[in-house]
Design a protein around this motif. Structure first.
Motif, mmCIF file in Angstrom:
data_model
loop_
_atom_site.group_PDB
_atom_site.id
_atom_site.type_symbol
_atom_site.label_atom_id
_atom_site.label_comp_id
_atom_site.label_asym_id
_atom_site.label_seq_id
_atom_site.Cartn_x
_atom_site.Cartn_y
_atom_site.Cartn_z
ATOM 1 N N PHE A 1 -8.452 1.341 8.376
ATOM 2 C CA PHE A 1 -7.179 2.057 8.319
ATOM 3 C C PHE A 1 -6.344 1.658 7.104
ATOM 4 O O PHE A 1 -5.542 2.445 6.615
ATOM 5 C CB PHE A 1 -6.377 1.821 9.599
ATOM 6 C CG PHE A 1 -6.774 2.735 10.713
ATOM 7 C CD1 PHE A 1 -6.208 3.988 10.824
ATOM 8 C CD2 PHE A 1 -7.743 2.363 11.617
ATOM 9 C CE1 PHE A 1 -6.585 4.855 11.828
ATOM 10 C CE2 PHE A 1 -8.129 3.217 12.635
ATOM 11 C CZ PHE A 1 -7.555 4.468 12.744
ATOM 12 N N ALA A 2 -6.517 0.434 6.651
ATOM 13 C CA ALA A 2 -5.711 -0.007 5.503
ATOM 14 C C ALA A 2 -6.200 0.609 4.193
ATOM 15 O O ALA A 2 -5.496 0.550 3.180
ATOM 16 C CB ALA A 2 -5.735 -1.523 5.396
ATOM 17 N N ASP A 3 -7.402 1.179 4.196
ATOM 18 C CA ASP A 3 -7.930 1.818 2.982
ATOM 19 C C ASP A 3 -7.246 3.159 2.738
ATOM 20 O O ASP A 3 -6.613 3.729 3.637
ATOM 21 C CB ASP A 3 -9.434 2.063 3.125
ATOM 22 C CG ASP A 3 -10.253 0.809 2.855
ATOM 23 O OD1 ASP A 3 -9.687 -0.161 2.325
ATOM 24 O OD2 ASP A 3 -11.446 0.813 3.196
ATOM 25 N N LEU A 4 -7.412 3.656 1.536
ATOM 26 C CA LEU A 4 -7.024 5.039 1.289
ATOM 27 C C LEU A 4 -7.818 5.933 2.234
ATOM 28 O O LEU A 4 -8.947 5.607 2.614
ATOM 29 C CB LEU A 4 -7.309 5.415 -0.161
ATOM 30 C CG LEU A 4 -6.503 4.643 -1.208
ATOM 31 C CD1 LEU A 4 -6.953 5.036 -2.604
ATOM 32 C CD2 LEU A 4 -5.012 4.884 -1.036
ATOM 33 N N ARG A 5 -7.219 7.053 2.604
ATOM 34 C CA ARG A 5 -7.841 7.863 3.643
ATOM 35 C C ARG A 5 -9.254 8.312 3.242
ATOM 36 O O ARG A 5 -10.162 8.343 4.075
ATOM 37 C CB ARG A 5 -6.960 9.072 3.942
ATOM 38 C CG ARG A 5 -7.503 9.930 5.083
ATOM 39 C CD ARG A 5 -6.446 10.826 5.645
ATOM 40 N NE ARG A 5 -6.996 11.750 6.620
ATOM 41 C CZ ARG A 5 -7.228 11.442 7.893
ATOM 42 N NH1 ARG A 5 -6.979 10.241 8.341
ATOM 43 N NH2 ARG A 5 -7.710 12.353 8.731
ATOM 44 N N SER B 1 0.946 4.499 -3.880
ATOM 45 C CA SER B 1 -0.391 5.072 -4.031
ATOM 46 C C SER B 1 -1.071 5.271 -2.676
ATOM 47 O O SER B 1 -1.980 6.076 -2.546
ATOM 48 C CB SER B 1 -1.254 4.163 -4.913
ATOM 49 O OG SER B 1 -1.415 2.903 -4.289
ATOM 50 N N ASN B 2 -0.640 4.529 -1.675
ATOM 51 C CA ASN B 2 -1.218 4.700 -0.352
ATOM 52 C C ASN B 2 -0.532 5.867 0.339
ATOM 53 O O ASN B 2 0.671 5.820 0.605
ATOM 54 C CB ASN B 2 -1.033 3.418 0.465
ATOM 55 C CG ASN B 2 -1.789 3.471 1.786
ATOM 56 O OD1 ASN B 2 -2.082 4.552 2.292
ATOM 57 N ND2 ASN B 2 -2.096 2.308 2.325
ATOM 58 N N PRO B 3 -1.275 6.915 0.638
ATOM 59 C CA PRO B 3 -0.638 8.093 1.227
ATOM 60 C C PRO B 3 -0.043 7.832 2.598
ATOM 61 O O PRO B 3 0.748 8.634 3.095
ATOM 62 C CB PRO B 3 -1.780 9.116 1.300
ATOM 63 C CG PRO B 3 -3.027 8.315 1.244
ATOM 64 C CD PRO B 3 -2.722 7.091 0.457
ATOM 65 N N LEU B 4 -0.448 6.725 3.218
ATOM 66 C CA LEU B 4 0.171 6.416 4.503
ATOM 67 C C LEU B 4 1.621 6.004 4.338
ATOM 68 O O LEU B 4 2.405 6.057 5.274
ATOM 69 C CB LEU B 4 -0.595 5.283 5.203
ATOM 70 C CG LEU B 4 -1.810 5.709 6.027
ATOM 71 C CD1 LEU B 4 -2.515 4.499 6.590
ATOM 72 C CD2 LEU B 4 -1.409 6.651 7.139
ATOM 73 N N THR C 1 -0.456 -7.636 5.053
ATOM 74 C CA THR C 1 -0.645 -7.192 6.431
ATOM 75 C C THR C 1 -0.767 -5.676 6.402
ATOM 76 O O THR C 1 -0.999 -5.081 5.353
ATOM 77 C CB THR C 1 0.560 -7.592 7.312
ATOM 78 O OG1 THR C 1 1.717 -6.915 6.822
ATOM 79 C CG2 THR C 1 0.799 -9.095 7.274
ATOM 80 N N VAL C 2 -0.561 -5.068 7.530
ATOM 81 C CA VAL C 2 -0.591 -3.609 7.558
ATOM 82 C C VAL C 2 0.671 -3.032 6.926
ATOM 83 O O VAL C 2 0.710 -1.848 6.600
ATOM 84 C CB VAL C 2 -0.725 -3.095 9.003
ATOM 85 C CG1 VAL C 2 -2.053 -3.481 9.575
ATOM 86 C CG2 VAL C 2 0.403 -3.650 9.870
ATOM 87 N N TYR D 1 0.875 5.308 16.512
ATOM 88 C CA TYR D 1 2.135 5.235 15.788
ATOM 89 C C TYR D 1 3.330 5.591 16.670
ATOM 90 O O TYR D 1 3.221 6.386 17.600
ATOM 91 C CB TYR D 1 2.112 6.174 14.580
ATOM 92 C CG TYR D 1 1.075 5.777 13.567
ATOM 93 C CD1 TYR D 1 1.307 4.731 12.682
ATOM 94 C CD2 TYR D 1 -0.152 6.426 13.499
ATOM 95 C CE1 TYR D 1 0.349 4.345 11.769
ATOM 96 C CE2 TYR D 1 -1.113 6.047 12.579
ATOM 97 C CZ TYR D 1 -0.851 5.009 11.710
ATOM 98 O OH TYR D 1 -1.801 4.614 10.805
#
Lengths: 688, 445
Positions: free
Chosen positions: B292-296, A428-431, A380-381, A534
């Motif tokens: 949005f789920a991808d790398l920026r 690894s995901n900067p988010l 999911t997200v 967010y």
């Protein structure tokens, strides 16, 4: 501008309010006045001389100056109820429910937020580091001996200070050899069954309890079809996915190692499987929730370690909780979820209490570790990770009694430290946040005084600070739409109360009355701010609460009893978040009444040992249910009645109850209607 | 607002009460019952040009109105979540958007995506009264969460609605129109679904169409399809645009050289959403935001503004070109809101970021300049603040919603000329404290 409110406007009600208050104030005064007149008779020298800590004797041993209510087992385990119902009947306590018997419920004390209330089972902390309130529906009342409500403050032996009070739950006690079985049935095909047995030897005692509850919980509600502005499409709908099965077991074993040393093992297991609803007009047909929790405790207590009266209590504990949501159709979140969340919380505590003359000292150390691991089986997200929390508390409390002045003074100091961290599974995901930590240390002090000029009158006052450390969720978010804020500071606040209790017992007549005014101011209030996508927790504001709780009980001729309590509450939030600034806290009714009248008689006829017939009503005034104070629910009156019989030399208990007799459509939380009229009956047979 | 006066009175009274000795008296003095509902005064909007602003705290929503001629706030609450008695849901949830397209004169549509509502509210604009409130996920067993993303009144009788969500429990009967992931047309007279456009056979296998926004583009209704892989949001295929001929209520084939209906595929770009149609060159512009789920970096690479030549759509050989990319060296961010003023001036918003920390931007660009020639006009104070734009042709004013974490909230105004001067911002909810999230124009005759 358009505004709409059901909220009562005190300014316009002052006239009638003062009349009402004058009348009932006069009643209370009448109750108290004769007691003061009797004071000289009570102040006889032997009372003072023989017991240097006489004032503390009849108070709660954990908190002599606090406003503490003890709910006994008989009031906890009424048929068709969760723990929240018994709490909701107490002054100063307000519970919210997300539906029927098997659904989430939580309690607020004196207007505090639900996650500011600490909950303990046999001293083991149940509040999760993840945050949120303790689900009271997961604590079967049948396995509880009593519940103590500590208002505004926590006792020294709690694992932390509090901004919202504490609930100390005590599991069933091991007494003599007993065995009992019970079965009940009620509305919506609700079935309950339980077994309870104890075996007591010379040195070893064992207790086992089993509690099962099932309900189809398929009550109906008026569905507005998601269009409240269009009543033409409204219809009555029956829930088809609220059914649940709940099983709880309690095992307790105690062994006296010698005349002063005892060891007790506690194992509490709880499992629930049932439908899950998201609330509102859309009914989830298939989403299911499983929840399992294990609470294990091992306690060693020893008397007379240093002095003849001191007690040392050592406790090791572990709680494990696992929840799994299966929402393959995306009914709740809009996308499929199969999510498993686990948490482990091992910990240990040491408490020493000693008394010497007019002094009493208590020391407490507590360490707990919590690991929280969410796992999303369907991508999911959200990103999985691991949240850890280490919590340490050192507390000391002292009491001194001054018999000459009929005073007892108490002082408490507490040092608390929490260290939290979160480690995302995929960095690894900067988010996703990197490995982040939060360290916070806090000190709190509390003072209290109890004035007890006679055995029938006492007054008390307390003032002190409390803390709530930010939760793992608030600190680190959910790696999805809730951003973490590792810079959060603990919520900290000042609590104060002052009140009195008076009682009179003249044989045929008994009366007890009490009232307490309370005040709380919480700084660094943690609130969620949101931008377009967010949300993020912020230390956004200050919350102020003041109110009063009043209770009155009277009985006459051992036949008639009247109980009533009232809670007044006013809250105000000052916040950096504009939509919250200047508002009242949601779900905090300004006025709540509970009134119960009963007729009872011992041995009215042969073979009938006791009979009691009662009726009760709960009134909740109109209040806001949203933080912006735009939506309010009207006032409500809930009427109930019941009959309880004890037969065959008190071996058979029979209870029949009707709740919400007038079938009111009510909601505690927007979108979650509560069941209407309910009937329950229960039989309990005591074999030994 | 009256509600605040009430609060002040209450506090004043309680302060007096505190002075009364005895907590019991205090408690009981406040225990009086009786509710008083504050009157909601009637709303009357004079004939004129207005900007509707959806303001929210994501629990409740209000609609405020700005006079486009003066730039003044006219009313901060012409309709809100308390405008009628709540049932199990609110008249407006905390997730309301305005349509992509300007509504028909005299009506204002509110698209309520809230999971409990899934409704479209039609408001009459002079007195802001409810003309109708339609459940977009109706079924015999109760509503399902259709998650409407947009609504478009093509005429006074037909309402187009994109239903983003799939129904987890459809009846299976095609006549029930309850599958979701589609566009449906409601007959306003009966408030029932008259037509349904499903895309399940037209998208890649294992994907869902995820219809998003609607725009009237010349003779056609354009629909952006976000085209997600699987049932979640972690993967997406190339964005798609579908076209519906409202005259025949049929899907338009965008590639007549192949058999069957073909949707317009925007290759290498994902997640197209808002659109803007320019009549002068019969071109539809759409903004794609990437995933949005991808790398920026990957999200930015998959973000662009595309221009679709509607003449080529009509001829069955649809063509498009990229007029601005998110990866442009002067932007480097995913693109979001879109306004096209004329053939040589457009505005786009960008998505900032928490990690690395980047603010949102309002960017002016030239759709005819090849690479778009982007020019940053305004930078927000934080990420994910700028969410909606609206351009007023009459005054040449560009409105941008700005809702930072915790405020202060503003509808920013810019003179859309060469200097792009910022005019005085407007707080759309000074009493309510709600942040603006969606903007839309309407007229009162």
């Amino acid at each position: 501008m358009r505004t709409r409110s059901h909220i009562p406007q005190p300014a316009s009600r002052m006239g009638s309010g003062l009349i009402v208050s004058a009348v009932i104030g006069a009643v209370l005064a009448c109750a108290a006045a004769p007691l003061r007149a009797e004071a000289p008779a009570v102040e006889l020298p032997p009372v003072v001389v023989e017991r240097e800590r006489a004032a503390a004797e009849s108070e709660n041993p954990r908190d002599a100056t606090g406003t503490v209510t003890e709910i006994p087992r008989e009031e906890l385990a009424r048929p068709g109820e969760n723990l929240d119902a018994a709490l909701d009947r107490q002054a100063g306590v307000s519970a919210v429910r997300l539906g029927g018997l098997g659904d989430f419920s939580a309690a607020s004390i004196r207007g505090a937020s639900f996650d500011q209330v600490l909950v303990f089972l046999d001293g083991i902390p149940l509040n999760a580091g993840l945050g949120g309130a303790v689900d009271l529906s997961s604590l079967p009342p049948a396995h509880l001996e009593k519940v103590e409500i500590f208002r505004s403050f926590s006792p020294v032996e709690a694992s932390g200070s509090t901004l919202g009070g504490a609930l100390f739950l005590t599991s069933r006690e091991i007494r003599d050899n007993r065995f009992a079985a019970r079965a009940g049935y009620g509305s919506f095909n609700t079935v309950e069954a339980g077994l309870f047995g104890t075996a007591a030897g010379e040195k070893t005692r064992v207790l086992a309890g089993l509690d099962y509850l099932h309900s189809r919980s398929d009550f109906s509600f008026l569905n507005d079809n998601g269009t409240p502005g269009n009543t033409a499409d409204d219809f009555t709908q029956r829930y088809n996915n609220r059914d649940f099965d709940r099983l709880g077991t309690l095992l307790k074993a105690g062994h006296d190692l010698d005349s002063s040393t005892r060891i007790v093992l506690l194992q509490d297991l709880f499992y629930r499987e049932g439908g899950l609803q998201r609330g509102g007009s859309v009914v989830a047909d298939r989403t299911r929730l499983q929840f399992f929790r294990s609470i294990t405790g091992l306690e060693l207590s020893r008397n007379g370690l240093i002095t003849s009266t001191d007690t040392l209590r050592l406790q090791l504990y572990n709680t494990f909780a696992r929840s799994e949501v299966e929402d393959f159709g995306g009914e709740i979140w809009g996308f499929p979820q199969d999510t498993v969340k686990k948490s482990y919380t091992p910990g240990g505590a040491a408490t020493w209490r000693g008394e010497a003359g007019r002094f009493a000292l208590t020391g407490h150390l507590n360490y707990r570790f919590e690991r929280y691991t969410p796992r999303h089986r369907i991508p999911t997200v959200f990103t999985d990770g691991t949240g850890d929390r280490h919590g340490f508390t050192a507390a000391a409390g002292g009491e001194v009694e001054i018999p000459e002045a009929k005073l007892l003074l108490a002082l408490q100091y507490r040092l608390e430290h929490d260290r939290s961290s979160f480690r995302p599974a995929n960095t690894s995901n900067p988010l996703n946040p990197p490995v982040v930590k939060n360290d916070e240390t806090g000190h709190t002090v509390r003072g209290g005084v109890l004035w007890k000029p006679s055995s029938s009158f006492k007054a008390r006052a307390n003032i002190g600070r409390g803390l709530r450390f930010p939760s793992i969720y608030e600190l680190f978010g959910d790696t999805g739409f809730v951003q973490g804020n590792p810079d959060l500071k603990p919520e900290s606040g000042l609590n104060a109360d002052i009140g009195f209790e008076a009682s009179r017992d003249s044989g045929d007549f008994e009366i007890h009355a009490g009232s307490t005014f309370f005040y709380a101011k919480t700084r660094n209030l943690i609130q969620y701010a949101r931008s377009t996508i967010y949300s993020k927790a912020e230390n956004a504001g200050t919350g102020t609460i003041y109110g009063a709780e009043t209770s009155l009980s009277a009985s006459a001729w051992k036949t008639v009893r009247l109980e009533a309590n009232h809670t007044f509450l006013d809250t105000k939030i000052s916040s950096l978040i504009p939509s919250r600034d200047g508002r009242k806290s949601p779900n905090r009714p300004p006025n709540q009444w509970y009134v119960r009248g009963s007729l009872f008689r011992d041995s009215p006829v042969p073979a009938l040992d006791r009979a009691e017939l009662w009726t009760e009503t709960e009134f909740t005034s109109a209040h806001y249910i949203d933080g912006n104070n735009r939506i309010s629910v009207p006032e409500r009156h809930i009427l109930g009645a019941g009959l309880s019989l004890q037969l065959l030399e008190r071996r058979l208990d029979a209870v029949f109850e009707a709740k919400n007799l007038t079938d009111e459509n009510v909601m505690d939380v927007m979108g979650f209607p509560l069941p209407g009229r309910l009937f329950f009956g229960r039989l309990e047979w005591k074999f030994i | 607002m009256e509600i605040h006066l009430i609060r002040l009175k209450e506090t004043h009274v309680m302060k007096k009460l505190i002075a009364i000795p005895g907590a019991a008296l205090l408690a009981l003095a406040a225990a009086c019952s009786g509710d008083e509902a504050a009157d909601r005064g009637p709303v009357v909007l004079e004939p004129g040009s207005y900007l509707a602003v959806v303001t929210t705290d994501y629990s409740v929503t209000a609609v405020s109105v700005i006079d486009r001629d003066t730039g003044d706030l006219v009313n901060e609450n012409v309709f809100d979540s308390s405008s009628s008695d709540p049932g199990v849901s609110l008249p407006l949830s905390g997730d309301v958007v305005l349509p992509n397209d300007k509504p028909m004169d005299g009506t204002l549509l509110l698209v309520d995506r809230g999971t409990s509502n899934n409704s479209i509210t039609l408001l009459e604009t002079t007195n802001v009264t409810v003309l109708g409130q339609i459940q977009t996920g109706p079924s015999a067993s109760g509503p399902w969460a259709a998650n409407p993303h947009d609504a478009l009144l093509v005429d006074g009788a037909r309402l187009y609605v994109t239903r983003f969500q799939q129904n987890p429990s459809p009846s299976g009967a095609s006549s029930d129109f309850d599958e979701g992931d589609d566009v449906v047309i409601f007959n306003l007279a009966t408030q029932e679904i008259a037509e349904q456009f499903r895309f399940n056979t037209l998208v890649d296998g294992g994907s869902r169409a995820a219809p998003d926004r609607l725009a009237l583009a010349g003779d056609y209704v354009a629909v952006t399809l976000q085209h997600y892989e699987g049932s979640g949001f972690t993967g997406a295929d190339d964005a798609l645009i579908a076209f519906i001929d409202p005259a025949t209520e049929q899907l338009v084939d965008t590639d007549s050289s192949t058999g069957g209906i073909q949707l317009l595929r925007i290759e290498d770009y994902k997640n197209c959403s808002n659109m803007s149609y320019l009549e002068s060159n019969n071109t539809l512009y759409a903004v794609c935001s990437g995933l949005f789920a991808d790398l920026r970096e990957d999200q930015t690479e998959a973000s662009a503004i595309v221009a679709v030549d509607m003449d080529t759509v009509a001829s069955g050989d649809a063509e498009y070109e990229i007029v601005l990319e998110g990866s442009h060296e002067d932007i480097g961010q995913p693109l979001s809101g879109l306004v096209i003023v004329d053939e040589s001036l457009g505005f786009v918003l960008t998505y900032g970021s928490f990690a690395p920390f980047e603010n949102d931007f309002l960017i002016a660009f030239d759709p005819s300049a090849g690479d778009g020639d982007p020019d940053p006009v305004f930078e927000s104070s934080g990420p994910f603040q700028l969410s909606s734009m609206s351009y007023d042709e009459g005054t040449g004013t560009l409105y941008v919603s700005d809702a930072p974490f915790g405020g202060p909230y503003a509808v920013r105004r810019f003179a859309a000329d060469t200097d792009m001067d910022e005019l005085d911002p407007v707080d759309p909810s000074p009493e309510g404290g709600l942040g603006p999230t969606a903007l839309g124009q309407f007229e009162v005759e």
